[in-house]
Design a protein around this motif. Structure first.
Motif, mmCIF file in Angstrom:
data_model
loop_
_atom_site.group_PDB
_atom_site.id
_atom_site.type_symbol
_atom_site.label_atom_id
_atom_site.label_comp_id
_atom_site.label_asym_id
_atom_site.label_seq_id
_atom_site.Cartn_x
_atom_site.Cartn_y
_atom_site.Cartn_z
ATOM 1 N N PHE A 1 24.166 71.358 67.555
ATOM 2 C CA PHE A 1 23.938 71.656 66.144
ATOM 3 C C PHE A 1 22.540 72.222 65.953
ATOM 4 O O PHE A 1 21.553 71.645 66.405
ATOM 5 N N ALA A 2 22.462 73.354 65.274
ATOM 6 C CA ALA A 2 21.179 73.996 64.995
ATOM 7 C C ALA A 2 20.967 74.089 63.490
ATOM 8 O O ALA A 2 21.916 74.080 62.711
ATOM 9 N N ALA A 3 19.683 74.175 63.093
ATOM 10 C CA ALA A 3 19.326 74.148 61.676
ATOM 11 C C ALA A 3 19.910 75.311 60.895
ATOM 12 O O ALA A 3 20.130 75.210 59.691
ATOM 13 N N ASP A 4 20.145 76.450 61.554
ATOM 14 C CA ASP A 4 20.630 77.621 60.839
ATOM 15 C C ASP A 4 22.153 77.761 60.887
ATOM 16 O O ASP A 4 22.697 78.800 60.504
ATOM 17 N N GLN A 5 22.839 76.735 61.345
ATOM 18 C CA GLN A 5 24.299 76.782 61.413
ATOM 19 C C GLN A 5 24.919 76.203 60.146
ATOM 20 O O GLN A 5 24.527 75.131 59.701
ATOM 21 N N PRO A 6 25.905 76.903 59.565
ATOM 22 C CA PRO A 6 26.613 76.315 58.423
ATOM 23 C C PRO A 6 27.479 75.148 58.879
ATOM 24 O O PRO A 6 27.842 75.045 60.055
ATOM 25 N N VAL A 7 27.778 74.260 57.971
ATOM 26 C CA VAL A 7 28.649 73.117 58.244
ATOM 27 C C VAL A 7 29.839 73.176 57.301
ATOM 28 O O VAL A 7 29.823 73.876 56.290
ATOM 29 N N HIS A 8 30.885 72.445 57.615
ATOM 30 C CA HIS A 8 32.011 72.311 56.704
ATOM 31 C C HIS A 8 31.599 71.332 55.596
ATOM 32 O O HIS A 8 31.228 70.195 55.876
ATOM 33 N N THR A 9 31.639 71.795 54.363
ATOM 34 C CA THR A 9 31.264 70.958 53.218
ATOM 35 C C THR A 9 32.526 70.630 52.426
ATOM 36 O O THR A 9 33.124 71.512 51.807
ATOM 37 N N VAL A 10 32.921 69.375 52.484
ATOM 38 C CA VAL A 10 34.130 68.903 51.810
ATOM 39 C C VAL A 10 33.740 68.254 50.494
ATOM 40 O O VAL A 10 32.876 67.369 50.468
ATOM 41 N N ARG A 11 34.354 68.697 49.408
ATOM 42 C CA ARG A 11 34.113 68.079 48.105
ATOM 43 C C ARG A 11 35.298 67.197 47.743
ATOM 44 O O ARG A 11 36.449 67.630 47.835
ATOM 45 N N ARG A 12 34.985 65.966 47.351
ATOM 46 C CA ARG A 12 36.032 65.026 46.920
ATOM 47 C C ARG A 12 35.596 64.371 45.606
ATOM 48 O O ARG A 12 34.406 64.304 45.292
ATOM 49 N N THR A 13 36.553 63.884 44.851
ATOM 50 C CA THR A 13 36.254 63.129 43.637
ATOM 51 C C THR A 13 36.954 61.784 43.703
ATOM 52 O O THR A 13 37.980 61.630 44.375
ATOM 53 N N ARG A 14 36.399 60.825 42.995
ATOM 54 C CA ARG A 14 36.990 59.488 42.939
ATOM 55 C C ARG A 14 37.336 59.165 41.500
ATOM 56 O O ARG A 14 36.480 59.234 40.614
ATOM 57 N N VAL A 15 38.587 58.839 41.272
ATOM 58 C CA VAL A 15 39.082 58.561 39.934
ATOM 59 C C VAL A 15 39.553 57.114 39.875
ATOM 60 O O VAL A 15 40.314 56.660 40.743
ATOM 61 N N THR A 16 39.096 56.384 38.875
ATOM 62 C CA THR A 16 39.494 54.999 38.670
ATOM 63 C C THR A 16 39.953 54.821 37.235
ATOM 64 O O THR A 16 39.234 55.183 36.307
ATOM 65 N N HIS A 17 41.164 54.303 37.068
ATOM 66 C CA HIS A 17 41.728 54.091 35.742
ATOM 67 C C HIS A 17 41.665 55.370 34.900
ATOM 68 O O HIS A 17 41.319 55.349 33.720
ATOM 69 N N GLY A 18 41.956 56.495 35.551
ATOM 70 C CA GLY A 18 42.001 57.765 34.854
ATOM 71 C C GLY A 18 40.654 58.399 34.585
ATOM 72 O O GLY A 18 40.587 59.465 33.974
ATOM 73 N N GLN A 19 39.565 57.779 35.037
ATOM 74 C CA GLN A 19 38.223 58.305 34.782
ATOM 75 C C GLN A 19 37.553 58.693 36.091
ATOM 76 O O GLN A 19 37.577 57.925 37.062
ATOM 77 N N ALA A 20 36.973 59.885 36.136
ATOM 78 C CA ALA A 20 36.212 60.299 37.313
ATOM 79 C C ALA A 20 34.908 59.512 37.357
ATOM 80 O O ALA A 20 34.096 59.601 36.443
ATOM 81 N N VAL A 21 34.721 58.714 38.403
ATOM 82 C CA VAL A 21 33.528 57.878 38.503
ATOM 83 C C VAL A 21 32.554 58.351 39.573
ATOM 84 O O VAL A 21 31.408 57.906 39.609
ATOM 85 N N ALA A 22 33.001 59.257 40.453
ATOM 86 C CA ALA A 22 32.107 59.717 41.511
ATOM 87 C C ALA A 22 32.548 61.075 42.032
ATOM 88 O O ALA A 22 33.731 61.433 41.976
ATOM 89 N N ALA A 23 31.580 61.821 42.545
ATOM 90 C CA ALA A 23 31.830 63.096 43.223
ATOM 91 C C ALA A 23 31.104 63.050 44.555
ATOM 92 O O ALA A 23 29.959 62.582 44.626
ATOM 93 N N GLU A 24 31.759 63.516 45.606
ATOM 94 C CA GLU A 24 31.187 63.423 46.941
ATOM 95 C C GLU A 24 31.130 64.784 47.612
ATOM 96 O O GLU A 24 32.038 65.604 47.465
ATOM 97 N N LEU A 25 30.061 65.012 48.360
ATOM 98 C CA LEU A 25 29.955 66.134 49.282
ATOM 99 C C LEU A 25 29.835 65.548 50.678
ATOM 100 O O LEU A 25 28.909 64.771 50.967
ATOM 101 N N LEU A 26 30.787 65.892 51.540
ATOM 102 C CA LEU A 26 30.801 65.412 52.914
ATOM 103 C C LEU A 26 30.465 66.581 53.821
ATOM 104 O O LEU A 26 31.168 67.603 53.828
ATOM 105 N N TYR A 27 29.374 66.456 54.586
ATOM 106 C CA TYR A 27 28.893 67.532 55.445
ATOM 107 C C TYR A 27 29.310 67.245 56.887
ATOM 108 O O TYR A 27 28.915 66.228 57.465
ATOM 109 N N VAL A 28 30.097 68.165 57.466
ATOM 110 C CA VAL A 28 30.662 67.959 58.800
ATOM 111 C C VAL A 28 30.316 69.165 59.692
ATOM 112 O O VAL A 28 30.828 70.269 59.473
ATOM 113 N N PRO A 29 29.456 68.996 60.698
ATOM 114 C CA PRO A 29 29.151 70.096 61.613
ATOM 115 C C PRO A 29 30.408 70.566 62.348
ATOM 116 O O PRO A 29 31.325 69.781 62.615
ATOM 117 N N ALA A 30 30.433 71.834 62.706
ATOM 118 C CA ALA A 30 31.591 72.393 63.401
ATOM 119 C C ALA A 30 31.866 71.660 64.708
ATOM 120 O O ALA A 30 33.021 71.498 65.109
#
Length: 256
Positions: free
Chosen positions: A123-152
């Motif tokens: 892994f090098a500093a100038d390499q892009p990573v896979h950025t996964v966006r997820r949301t968490r919903v509880t009782h019909g309300q969005a309570v959190a948003a996540e960015l998950l960074y995964v190197p190739a």
């Protein structure tokens, strides 16, 4: 809501006003009810609007109030439990973890994430990573948003063309990540301010207080992924049990 003499209070005006407003919320307002505007409240209590804003910000941080676009300041609903820590030794997306995949794209990670991922090896500093966006919903309300960074290098079997974006791509990244042997995790929590993208997903105003939960996932060769989850601070409380897990609960509480 009555008035009170704030000049004689020993604590700062905004703190005393916060206490008075909190009592009024318990006695005079229902969940979801809109508060009078700032000008009316400031006049009623004989304080400057800057003082009033400080009190309202404290109440929002404590989960008593919510500021909503196009609506104003409303009384916050009761809190609902949302587990953050997990007793399971698992990757994100394994089993039912309450998160919904939204999208995945390749991008350069922020400097803070880059530092957590480390550089060198595959892994090098100038390499892009896979950025996964997820949301968490509880009782019909969005309570959190996540960015998950995964190197190739963590997902070498990921198809290059199939499902180039969207929820399907996000699920593909998570599926490939789960093929690795997970050695452990570490997690940190800090108070922050909502970025524009996260604020929109969580129905908050940009700059609203949020809780940032950062998790690093380790394999035998080092950090395989980094998660930065943004939780609504106006509705969340962190509790630490004997297991060391972190839980976010939505219920009345005292100020942290």
């Amino acid at each position: 809501m009555g008035t009170t003499q704030l000049e004689t209070a020993p604590e700062p005006k905004y703190w005393h006003l916060k206490t008075v407003l909190s009592e009024a919320l318990d006695q005079d307002f229902a969940v979801g009810e809109v508060l009078p505007n700032e000008r009316e409240l400031a006049a009623r209590f004989g304080v400057a609007r800057a003082t009033l804003r400080q009190a309202l910000e404290q109440l929002e941080l404590e989960g008593r109030l919510q500021r909503r676009r196009g609506v104003g300041t409303t009384v916050a609903p009761p809190r609902v439990g949302v587990a953050v820590g997990s007793a399971q030794h698992s990757w994100p997306g394994e089993g039912v973890d309450g998160w919904e995949p939204v999208d995945a794209a390749e991008s350069l990670p922020p400097a803070a994430v880059l530092k957590l991922l480390g550089t060198g090896g595959d892994f090098a500093a100038d390499q892009p990573v896979h950025t996964v966006r997820r949301t968490r919903v509880t009782h019909g309300q969005a309570v959190a948003a996540e960015l998950l960074y995964v190197p190739a290098a963590s997902v070498p079997g990921l198809p290059a063309i199939e499902a180039p974006s969207g929820p399907a791509r996000a699920r593909a990244v998570l599926r490939e990540l789960q093929r690795l042997a997970l050695d452990g995790q570490d997690r940190s929590v800090e108070l922050g301010s909502a970025r524009a993208d996260d604020a929109k997903e969580l129905d908050r105003l940009p700059g609203a207080p949020v809780l940032l939960v950062t998790t690093r996932y380790f394999t035998a060769v080092g950090t395989a992924a980094v998660s930065v989850a943004t939780y609504r601070a106006d509705t969340c409380r962190l509790t630490f049990g004997d297991s060391g897990n972190v839980e976010i609960t939505h219920e009345p509480r005292v100020a942290s």
